[in-house]
Motif scaffolding. Structure first.
Motif, PDB file in Angstrom:
ATOM      1  N   UNK A   1     -64.902  79.810  10.649  1.00 54.34           N
ATOM      2  CA  UNK A   1     -65.205  78.435  10.265  1.00 54.34           C
ATOM      3  C   UNK A   1     -66.283  77.899  11.194  1.00 54.34           C
ATOM      4  N   UNK A   2     -67.327  77.325  10.565  1.00 52.67           N
ATOM      5  CA  UNK A   2     -68.475  76.851  11.335  1.00 52.67           C
ATOM      6  C   UNK A   2     -68.743  75.377  11.042  1.00 52.67           C
ATOM      7  N   UNK A   3     -69.390  74.779  12.012  1.00 58.81           N
ATOM      8  CA  UNK A   3     -69.852  73.417  11.824  1.00 58.81           C
ATOM      9  C   UNK A   3     -71.322  73.319  12.116  1.00 58.81           C
ATOM     10  N   UNK A   4     -71.926  72.185  11.699  1.00 58.78           N
ATOM     11  CA  UNK A   4     -73.317  71.882  12.033  1.00 58.78           C
ATOM     12  C   UNK A   4     -73.371  70.405  12.440  1.00 58.78           C
ATOM     13  N   UNK A   5     -74.439  70.020  13.108  1.00 59.49           N
ATOM     14  CA  UNK A   5     -74.607  68.620  13.505  1.00 59.49           C
ATOM     15  C   UNK A   5     -74.620  67.693  12.284  1.00 59.49           C
TER      16      UNK A   5
END
Length: 851
Positions: free
Chosen positions: A487-491
């Motif tokens: 699971x990834x996030x971005x700004x």
């Protein structure tokens, strides 16, 4: 109550209960209101609640009963309607943040005199009364906690205070001094009033004018103190106490209003069949209450009455404009009650929408009145304040589809608050933004199965399977690792998440805060709203008078400063409405300055009582400013109406019909003036014939010689008609009948002179009494009329019997064993040449001799 070995929570309950020993204490615990000890036992019985116990394994378990908080109002209403007080103890801190026992306080005490919905309906006020006594004078203050009306007066004695309490139809009286046992029994026992003691006073309140007398200020101050102690909230809608005197209006006691069916039908207790019912063509709740108040206290100042008449005439002459006015009034809500809800802090978005809708109709109402261009309407137009700034605020702020609950959003219109609009944009467009970002990153990374998901732990994240990890770009950062994916996030995704979650959490809170600010702003207009409510109510009642006058062919009465009463073809409008115009027989009523008393004779069921009530109802209608049911009417202005119509006893008070009759007669002859109206129907019939006749004659003479009030006196004592020869201001009238072929028809028409006979046996026949009984009565009557100089023996008149029964042998009840001097004297008396008074005096002498 045992207080040892109890929990801190129960100790808190006991501490609060100690301050409200005379009230049911509803103790908030989570989603329930709980009652304990005696409160629980009694409430369970009254409300049919399940009675359980707390600490049931203890030696002395505590009785307990409860109700869900969301349905508590129904239970509260039931208790208060039955005459009880209810104290509401709420949790005043968040249980999640509480250290130890959650803090609770009583936030309101609901009593019969302070409940918002009194059970009387929106057309009636619910008055709370306070009485006090100083140096022999009595102060009486009363208030409607909902509408804010507040009045105060000084009365000469306790009986006058009782009369005013009855007239106000109070259910609760705040007592500011020590009552005697007799007074307490009268108020709580006979009158079924809840008595609430109040020793403290609010003497420095701006609602208490400095012009009040000492006892008036004391009673008003104690009433205010009691309201403040029970309501525990801001009461900005309360109006300053307005002093009044009972003599400033047409005086009528409770019995008089009941006998005239003024506000409700005395037999049914319903509005139908009352004068209020007849005159009520109002279109607003405020107008309905004001009409009731006007009927309760008609005017005695000619200028004020004629000012109302002028407006009624204008409305009658302007049919189309009146129709437009009625339509405009239909869109008006109860401003007085809405203002009180704002003051109480209970107003909802729906309340404010109704207030806004009402304000939107005010310019139209004012325009209609201006278009009529009549000076009599100018005072009303000047007081029709449309409050444009308040209307603009509500219209721009409250969404027309706002829900009733104020904590779930959807209250405030788009465009009213910039921050709220941003939140709504985020909530409305947030899903699209997420989908757009997902599509853009899928295309940029080449990860065909890339998608954005959400859970409470990780928030929004990009879901990437292990087979696609080589395509993850550098601006992705890991948020969680799973067995088969990451699971990834971005700004950019984090920013979207912050915006969406903030909007979701903050928008409802912000809407609530905005609504509370609007409600506080509306509260600043309460006094102006109350003034507007009074004006609209006045317009509504006067248009109602015009509509009723047109519908039932009423005419405008004239007032004279002479003791001249002249009614041409008068009718009892309520009876006429029930019966129909084709069946009702109108009557003239003429009592010039030379006539004080009409002595009315005639049979039962012929209309004597209706004729008497008709006069009183016409006077009341005239003095409230309405038109009257007659071809024409010239009237003096009366200061009081006293009645004794119909037989009634007071079982609770231990008083017989005759005692009640004599008490009401006493009140009339002692309090009436030459400007009063007295209606006495069959006075004296509750005792022996000669007692009753003697009292009736003495009362007539007293009224004639000492009081001088206009009086209608209906009687079956035909001997009293001889009084017209001695009393110059007494005239005989009777109800005409038509007798033909043994059948009697009541014409319901008043004619001059005395009735020639009664028709009691004919009425008994109509009622269906047995034929044999009627024949017997007729025989007795003939014997009494033909042999008035002899004692009537039962054996002289044979008893009619059924054909299949043997003739009964009757005992001679009145036989005399030997001649008595009175009997010998009786033989020489010519009764036909004697007046009734001479005969009665002679009879009194003989009675002494017999003894």
């Amino acid at each position: 109550m045992a207080t040892e070995k109890i929990s801190p929570g129960m100790q808190q309950y006991l501490d609060i209960k100690a301050n409200y020993p005379d009230a049911f204490l509803l103790f908030r615990m989570g989603d329930f209101y709980e009652l304990f000890y005696e409160d629980a036992v009694e409430a369970a019985q009254i409300l049919e609640l399940t009675l359980t116990s707390r600490n049931r394994n203890a030696e002395n378990p505590i009785p307990m009963a409860g109700m869900p908080y969301h349905s508590a109002q129904t239970y509260i209403d039931t208790l208060v309607e039955l005459g009880h007080k209810v104290a509401i103890a709420e949790q005043i801190e968040d249980p999640k943040q509480a250290v130890g026992v959650v803090k609770r306080e009583v936030v309101q005490v609901i009593t019969p005199g302070t409940m918002a919905d009194s059970g009387k309906g929106e057309h009636a006020n619910n008055f709370l009364i306070a009485i006090d006594c100083q140096d022999g004078a009595y102060g009486l203050a009363y208030m409607d906690v909902v509408t804010g009306d507040f009045f105060v007066t000084e009365l000469a004695d306790f009986q006058a205070a009782i009369g005013e309490i009855r007239n106000l139809r109070a259910r609760e009286v705040v007592v500011g001094y020590e009552l005697s046992e007799e007074a307490e029994q009268l108020l709580s026992g006979q009158m079924n009033l809840l008595l609430s003691q109040q020793s403290e006073t609010l003497s420095d309140s701006p609602l208490i004018p400095s012009s009040l007398t000492a006892v008036e200020a004391c009673s008003a101050g104690k009433l205010l103190a009691y309201v403040a102690r029970t309501q525990l909230r801001e009461l900005d809608h309360l109006k300053p106490a307005r002093p009044y005197q009972v003599k400033d209006v047409l005086q009528m006691d409770y019995a008089t209003k009941a006998s005239l069916d003024l506000l409700e039908n005395a037999r049914t207790g319903k509005k139908h069949g009352s004068l209020f019912w007849l005159l009520d063509e109002t279109k607003t709740a405020m107008g309905m209450r004001l009409l009731r108040a006007w009927l309760d206290r008609p005017l005695i100042k000619q200028g004020q009455i004629e000012a109302r008449q002028e407006v009624v005439q204008i409305f009658m002459d302007a049919f189309f404009e009146r129709a437009d006015l009625v339509e405009a009034l239909k869109g008006v809500y109860d401003i007085e009650r809405l203002a009180s809800r704002v003051s109480f802090g209970k107003s909802t978005p729906k309340d404010l929408l109704q207030l806004g809708q009402t304000l939107g109709h005010v310019p139209q109402i004012r325009s209609i009145l201006e278009g009529l261009n009549q000076s009599a309407l100018k005072p009303l137009m000047e007081r029709l304040d449309p409050l444009p700034e308040l209307y603009a605020l509500i219209s721009s702020a409250i969404d027309p589809q706002a829900p009733a609950v104020i904590t779930e959003g959807g209250i405030i219109r788009d465009g009213f608050d910039e921050t709220l609009d941003k939140y709504r944009v985020v909530l409305r467009d947030g899903a699209a933004w997420i989908a757009e970002l997902e599509a853009r990153e899928r295309e940029a990374t080449g990860i065909t199965n890339l998608k954005i998901d959400y859970n409470r732990k990780d928030g929004y994240y990009f879901h990437v399977t292990n087979s696609q990890l080589g395509h993850v770009p550098s601006h992705f950062f890991r948020k969680a690792t799973l067995k088969n994916s990451e699971r990834y996030g971005t700004e950019e995704l984090n920013k979207l998440e912050r915006d969406i979650l903030e909007a979701r959490e903050q928008s409802s809170t912000l809407e609530y805060e905005i609504f509370m600010r609007i409600r506080q702003e509306v509260a600043k207009y309460i006094k102006r709203l109350q003034g507007l409510a009074k004006t609209i109510a006045t317009v509504d009642v006067l248009q109602s008078f015009a509509q009723v006058a047109e519908q039932y062919h009423l005419s405008r009465p004239e007032f004279t400063d002479k003791a001249n009463l002249d009614i041409v073809n008068g009718r009892h409008a309520v009876v006429e409405k029930v019966m129909g115009t084709q069946r009702y027989v109108p009557n003239h009523i003429h009592m010039g300055p030379e006539t004080a008393i009409q002595l009315i004779t005639g049979p039962n069921m012929s209309g004597k009582s209706t004729y008497m009530r008709q006069l009183a109802v016409i006077i009341i209608m005239a003095q409230v400013g309405a038109y009257v049911p007659a071809e024409s009417a010239k009237l003096p202005i009366f200061d009081a109406i006293f009645t004794r119509i119909g037989a009634a006893d007071d079982l609770v008070g231990g008083q017989s019909t005759f005692m009640v009759e004599m008490m009401e007669a006493n009140k009339a002859i002692r309090l009436a003036t030459k400007n009063s109206l007295i209606l006495f129907d069959e006075l004296g019939r509750g005792t022996a014939t000669y007692d009753g006749m003697a009292l009736a004659q003495a009362i007539i003479e007293y009224i004639h010689n000492r009081v001088g009030a206009k009086t209608l006196f209906a009687t079956h004592y035909h001997e009293l008609t001889e009084l017209s020869q001695e009393l110059k201001q007494l005239v005989n009238v009777h109800v005409a009948t038509l007798e033909q072929d043994g059948q009697v028809t009541f014409l319901h028409k008043i004619a001059q002179g005395p009735a020639d006979k009664s028709y009691g046996i004919h009425v008994a026949k109509i009622a269906g009494l047995p034929e044999s009984l009627l024949e017997r009565a007729d025989g007795i009557l003939q014997q009494l009329e033909s042999q008035s100089t002899q004692l009537i023996r039962h054996s002289q008149i044979p008893l009619a019997t059924d054909s299949d029964q043997p003739e009964a042998v009757q005992q001679d009840l009145f036989s005399l064993a030997e001649a008595h001097p009175v009997v010998e004297a009786l033989k020489d008396v010519d009764l036909n040449s004697m007046t009734p008074l001479e005969a009665m005096n002679l009879l009194a002498e003989w009675k002494k001799e017999v003894k």
